[in-house]
Motif scaffolding. Sequence first.
Motif, PDB file in Angstrom:
ATOM      1  N   SER A 127       0.834  -1.201   0.000  1.00  0.00           N
ATOM      2  CA  SER A 127       0.000   0.000   0.000  1.00  0.00           C
ATOM      3  C   SER A 127       0.867   1.249   0.000  1.00  0.00           C
ATOM      4  N   ILE A 128       0.271   2.331  -0.475  1.00  0.00           N
ATOM      5  CA  ILE A 128       0.887   3.648  -0.457  1.00  0.00           C
ATOM      6  C   ILE A 128      -0.162   4.627   0.070  1.00  0.00           C
ATOM      7  N   ARG A 129       0.261   5.548   0.939  1.00  0.00           N
ATOM      8  CA  ARG A 129      -0.688   6.503   1.502  1.00  0.00           C
ATOM      9  C   ARG A 129      -0.015   7.864   1.674  1.00  0.00           C
ATOM     10  N   TYR A 130      -0.834   8.891   1.516  1.00  0.00           N
ATOM     11  CA  TYR A 130      -0.360  10.262   1.673  1.00  0.00           C
ATOM     12  C   TYR A 130      -0.898  10.805   2.982  1.00  0.00           C
ATOM     13  N   GLN A 131      -0.008  11.370   3.810  1.00  0.00           N
ATOM     14  CA  GLN A 131      -0.390  11.900   5.112  1.00  0.00           C
ATOM     15  C   GLN A 131      -0.330  13.420   5.097  1.00  0.00           C
ATOM     16  N   ASP A 132      -1.467  14.029   5.405  1.00  0.00           N
ATOM     17  CA  ASP A 132      -1.574  15.487   5.527  1.00  0.00           C
ATOM     18  C   ASP A 132      -1.517  15.826   7.008  1.00  0.00           C
ATOM     19  N   ARG A 133      -0.405  16.451   7.455  1.00  0.00           N
ATOM     20  CA  ARG A 133      -0.196  16.703   8.875  1.00  0.00           C
ATOM     21  C   ARG A 133      -0.122  18.203   9.141  1.00  0.00           C
ATOM     22  N   ASP A 138       4.065  17.206   5.447  1.00  0.00           N
ATOM     23  CA  ASP A 138       3.310  16.124   4.827  1.00  0.00           C
ATOM     24  C   ASP A 138       4.283  15.070   4.308  1.00  0.00           C
ATOM     25  N   GLN A 139       3.810  13.824   4.222  1.00  0.00           N
ATOM     26  CA  GLN A 139       4.709  12.771   3.783  1.00  0.00           C
ATOM     27  C   GLN A 139       3.948  11.657   3.074  1.00  0.00           C
ATOM     28  N   THR A 140       4.686  10.919   2.256  1.00  0.00           N
ATOM     29  CA  THR A 140       4.147   9.746   1.569  1.00  0.00           C
ATOM     30  C   THR A 140       4.740   8.503   2.207  1.00  0.00           C
ATOM     31  N   MET A 141       3.876   7.581   2.591  1.00  0.00           N
ATOM     32  CA  MET A 141       4.299   6.366   3.285  1.00  0.00           C
ATOM     33  C   MET A 141       4.091   5.148   2.390  1.00  0.00           C
ATOM     34  N   LEU A 142       5.036   4.216   2.464  1.00  0.00           N
ATOM     35  CA  LEU A 142       4.966   2.949   1.749  1.00  0.00           C
ATOM     36  C   LEU A 142       4.928   1.817   2.771  1.00  0.00           C
ATOM     37  N   LYS A 143       4.096   0.815   2.506  1.00  0.00           N
ATOM     38  CA  LYS A 143       3.964  -0.280   3.459  1.00  0.00           C
ATOM     39  C   LYS A 143       3.899  -1.615   2.723  1.00  0.00           C
ATOM     40  N   ALA A 144       4.658  -2.582   3.229  1.00  0.00           N
ATOM     41  CA  ALA A 144       4.651  -3.937   2.677  1.00  0.00           C
ATOM     42  C   ALA A 144       4.460  -4.917   3.831  1.00  0.00           C
ATOM     43  N   GLU A 145       3.457  -5.785   3.703  1.00  0.00           N
ATOM     44  CA  GLU A 145       3.180  -6.802   4.718  1.00  0.00           C
ATOM     45  C   GLU A 145       3.169  -8.169   4.041  1.00  0.00           C
TER      46      GLU A 145
END
Length: 260
Positions: A127-133, A138-145
């Motif tokens: 998954s990839i997600r954009y975080q508005d803080r 702000d940052q873009t996060m990458l996740k692998a499970e």
Amino acid sequence: MKKLLSVAVIAALSSFSSVADESKQLFNQVGFADFPDGDNAYIISSHYFFAPQQHSGVWDDFGYLNTDTNIQATYLKYDDVKDLAVSGEWFATKEWFVLAGTEDIGHISDDAEIGFGYLFADKLKLSIRYQDRENANDQTMLKAEYNHQINENDYFGVTLDTESDFDTWTLSGRYFKKLSGDQFISLDVEHEKDYYFNDDYTSAVINYYMNRNLSVGLGSFDSDVGIKAKYFFNDKFHLGGSIIDFDGGEVYQLTFTAQY
């Protein structure tokens, strides 16, 4: 007073008789933590899955990957801080899903995230997600499970959650194994690297399920030692507690879970 309340809860729940249900969809938890500086933290959470979740052999483990549409709400109160967070995943197909979440609801410092992902053969979830803080960049996060199912009960799972520039990341893993009868063992490890705070954190916790009603655990939390235990009244209710001996003092935690 806290001890009397715990005894009362145990006595009341021990009187319940229920027929074990092999699957659950709604997971509710109430938690309390006592810190050495005198502050207390309270947490209430509810997590609902739109499809039944099958346990792995013990009543608090339902596999490594979330592969069904779900929604979760959490309320936290710590000192003068109050936070309400809501998040969820929606599987548009068996493989494709979208996710969204927000924190600090109702405050000026609202944080939010949105993203999408793909599930490969019920084993690999990307998954990839954009975080508005509000109070940070702000940052873009990458996740692998990834989950490797060894047999009907045993599995090994690993997760990497990182910023797109790989400066800040968390690597975690879980090994779950059936021993004999109703005895199981689990091992959870995690290492977190935070570039902005120049901080590294490592934890490792091993849990031994003595039978269907009792588990005990021992862990290292960045070189601080902690012990934990859970008592399962039945498949629906369990009570957990832990003590972690940090350098600044001992932290006591108590949680009660109801799942249906």
